[in-house]
Design a protein around this motif. Structure first.
Motif, PDB file in Angstrom:
ATOM      1  N   LEU A 241       0.829  -1.206   0.000  1.00 46.51           N
ATOM      2  CA  LEU A 241       0.000   0.000   0.000  1.00 46.51           C
ATOM      3  C   LEU A 241       0.865   1.258   0.000  1.00 46.51           C
ATOM      4  N   GLY A 242       1.963   1.242   0.763  1.00 49.66           N
ATOM      5  CA  GLY A 242       2.878   2.388   0.798  1.00 49.66           C
ATOM      6  C   GLY A 242       3.511   2.646  -0.563  1.00 49.66           C
ATOM      7  N   LEU A 243       3.904   1.576  -1.254  1.00 51.13           N
ATOM      8  CA  LEU A 243       4.485   1.725  -2.592  1.00 51.13           C
ATOM      9  C   LEU A 243       3.460   2.286  -3.578  1.00 51.13           C
ATOM     10  N   ILE A 244       2.217   1.794  -3.487  1.00 49.26           N
ATOM     11  CA  ILE A 244       1.165   2.296  -4.381  1.00 49.26           C
ATOM     12  C   ILE A 244       0.905   3.776  -4.120  1.00 49.26           C
ATOM     13  N   LEU A 245       0.821   4.149  -2.828  1.00 52.71           N
ATOM     14  CA  LEU A 245       0.582   5.544  -2.474  1.00 52.71           C
ATOM     15  C   LEU A 245       1.719   6.432  -2.974  1.00 52.71           C
ATOM     16  N   GLY A 246       2.962   5.973  -2.793  1.00 46.48           N
ATOM     17  CA  GLY A 246       4.102   6.743  -3.269  1.00 46.48           C
ATOM     18  C   GLY A 246       4.089   6.895  -4.779  1.00 46.48           C
ATOM     19  N   LEU A 247       3.697   5.831  -5.496  1.00 49.58           N
ATOM     20  CA  LEU A 247       3.619   5.885  -6.955  1.00 49.58           C
ATOM     21  C   LEU A 247       2.551   6.872  -7.411  1.00 49.58           C
ATOM     22  N   VAL A 248       1.401   6.879  -6.710  1.00 47.45           N
ATOM     23  CA  VAL A 248       0.319   7.826  -7.047  1.00 47.45           C
ATOM     24  C   VAL A 248       0.784   9.265  -6.852  1.00 47.45           C
ATOM     25  N   ILE A 249       1.511   9.529  -5.767  1.00 47.37           N
ATOM     26  CA  ILE A 249       2.010  10.879  -5.499  1.00 47.37           C
ATOM     27  C   ILE A 249       2.991  11.314  -6.585  1.00 47.37           C
ATOM     28  N   VAL A 250       3.907  10.425  -6.975  1.00 51.17           N
ATOM     29  CA  VAL A 250       4.882  10.755  -8.019  1.00 51.17           C
ATOM     30  C   VAL A 250       4.177  11.041  -9.339  1.00 51.17           C
ATOM     31  N   ILE A 251       3.195  10.224  -9.712  1.00 47.65           N
ATOM     32  CA  ILE A 251       2.455  10.434 -10.966  1.00 47.65           C
ATOM     33  C   ILE A 251       1.703  11.761 -10.924  1.00 47.65           C
ATOM     34  N   THR A 252       1.082  12.077  -9.779  1.00 49.09           N
ATOM     35  CA  THR A 252       0.341  13.333  -9.637  1.00 49.09           C
ATOM     36  C   THR A 252       1.271  14.533  -9.811  1.00 49.09           C
ATOM     37  N   LEU A 253       2.448  14.498  -9.173  1.00 53.61           N
ATOM     38  CA  LEU A 253       3.410  15.600  -9.293  1.00 53.61           C
ATOM     39  C   LEU A 253       3.908  15.745 -10.729  1.00 53.61           C
ATOM     40  N   CYS A 254       4.146  14.609 -11.405  1.00 54.27           N
ATOM     41  CA  CYS A 254       4.608  14.658 -12.790  1.00 54.27           C
ATOM     42  C   CYS A 254       3.542  15.271 -13.701  1.00 54.27           C
ATOM     43  N   VAL A 255       2.280  14.874 -13.497  1.00 52.26           N
ATOM     44  CA  VAL A 255       1.193  15.421 -14.314  1.00 52.26           C
ATOM     45  C   VAL A 255       1.037  16.912 -14.074  1.00 52.26           C
ATOM     46  N   TYR A 256       1.128  17.307 -12.785  1.00 51.06           N
ATOM     47  CA  TYR A 256       1.001  18.735 -12.457  1.00 51.06           C
ATOM     48  C   TYR A 256       2.135  19.540 -13.091  1.00 51.06           C
ATOM     49  N   HIS A 257       3.363  19.023 -12.997  1.00 47.55           N
ATOM     50  CA  HIS A 257       4.521  19.721 -13.570  1.00 47.55           C
ATOM     51  C   HIS A 257       4.388  19.832 -15.088  1.00 47.55           C
ATOM     52  N   LEU A 258       3.948  18.746 -15.743  1.00 50.26           N
ATOM     53  CA  LEU A 258       3.802  18.756 -17.185  1.00 50.26           C
ATOM     54  C   LEU A 258       2.705  19.740 -17.612  1.00 50.26           C
ATOM     55  N   HIS A 259       1.592  19.733 -16.876  1.00 47.07           N
ATOM     56  CA  HIS A 259       0.493  20.642 -17.188  1.00 47.07           C
ATOM     57  C   HIS A 259       0.930  22.106 -17.021  1.00 47.07           C
ATOM     58  N   HIS A 260       1.666  22.369 -15.942  1.00 45.63           N
ATOM     59  CA  HIS A 260       2.141  23.728 -15.685  1.00 45.63           C
ATOM     60  C   HIS A 260       3.105  24.182 -16.788  1.00 45.63           C
ATOM     61  N   LYS A 261       3.969  23.289 -17.237  1.00 47.33           N
ATOM     62  CA  LYS A 261       4.935  23.635 -18.273  1.00 47.33           C
ATOM     63  C   LYS A 261       4.242  23.904 -19.603  1.00 47.33           C
ATOM     64  N   LEU A 262       3.270  23.094 -19.964  1.00 47.29           N
ATOM     65  CA  LEU A 262       2.537  23.291 -21.211  1.00 47.29           C
ATOM     66  C   LEU A 262       1.733  24.581 -21.178  1.00 47.29           C
TER      67      LEU A 262
END
Length: 280
Positions: A241-262
């Motif tokens: 569960l901890g690994l899944i939660l960490g993966l979700v957080i990383v994906i969310t940050l990546c999407v936010y960063h990509l959206h902000h850059k675009l």
């Protein structure tokens, strides 16, 4: 075998007339048993090995103790009260064993055979949706004890020898070709000849394989008991569960960063309409 082990010739139990005398003698000579409990890192765990034709055919390691009720006189010497003897299986116990294609047996005794534990294993085939499959199980357990033995029984009324046996036992059920493993404590109830009292056999740190051992002194792949499987899942579930939660957080940050850059790179239309004449 290791130098610290002790080999004791065993005499297989066969019904009278089943084998010719010379065949029975040859079978007895080819089988040997070894108590390797001295190699166990746990002082409570025993290790037993049965070998046939210089090849391991049965291996068992476990810690065992028995809870045995018995009667003593009350202080008024009129009434009977029930006490409980707790009898551990000690290191250095004598043992016998017998291997067969579909039936194997282990017998362990101590204190000059005042106590004897017998375990009978059966291998059986059955049909499944995937086709015929084989499995083995612990089919019968028997414990013989003497309430006249003074180490564990104190002032027993009418001391004597008794036998406690299992009833319709089907334990340690394991696919053929695998060993059974269970670190958790298990309890097997035995019914005693001493006024039908219930004797409890407590087993822990169990690893057993009575059939199909492919390498000498080596267990095959383990089949874990349900309790161990559940405990293993409880241990690994928080990590998963901890690994899944960490993966979700990383994906969310990546999407936010990509959206902000675009968004930042897109051309903005001028708000002042007078600037349109400079465009195009």
């Amino acid at each position: 075998a290791p130098a610290a082990s002790r080999a004791i010739p065993s005499v297989p139990r066969v019904p009278a007339g089943t084998f010719p005398q010379h065949a029975a003698a040859r079978l007895a000579a080819e089988q040997e048993v070894e108590n390797l409990s001295g190699l166990s890192p746990s002082p409570e765990k025993d290790i037993f090995v049965v070998r046939e034709n210089r090849t391991t055919c049965l291996m068992a390691e476990f810690a065992a103790r028995f809870i045995v009720p018995y009667d003593v006189w009350a202080s008024n010497y009129v009434d009977l009260i029930t006490e409980q003897a707790e009898i551990p299986l000690p290191r250095g116990a004598e043992m016998r064993g017998k291997c067969g294609a579909n039936e194997s047996e282990l017998e362990v005794s101590w204190l000059e055979r005042a106590y004897t534990l017998r375990l009978l294993f059966l291998k059986e085939g059955h049909n499944t949706s995937r086709g015929p499959e084989a499995q083995w199980r612990l089919a019968r357990t028997q414990f013989a004890y003497d309430t006249g033995e003074r180490t564990y029984f104190k002032d027993a009324v009418s001391p004597g020898k008794h036998t406690a046996s299992s009833h319709r036992l089907s334990a340690f059920v394991t696919p053929a070709g695998k060993s059974y493993e269970c670190q958790a404590q298990q309890s097997i109830t035995l019914l005693s000849s001493d006024h039908q009292k219930s004797v409890e056999l407590l087993l822990s740190e169990v690893r057993v394989q009575p059939f199909d051992i492919s390498a000498d002194f080596v267990f095959s792949e383990e089949h874990k008991c349900p309790v161990d499987q559940r405990e293993q899942l409880e241990e690994t579930l928080p990590l998963i569960l901890g690994l899944i939660l960490g993966l979700v957080i990383v994906i969310t940050l990546c999407v936010y960063h990509l959206h902000h850059k675009l968004t930042a790179s897109q051309a903005q239309l001028p708000r002042d309409r007078s600037q349109y004449k400079h465009m195009g």
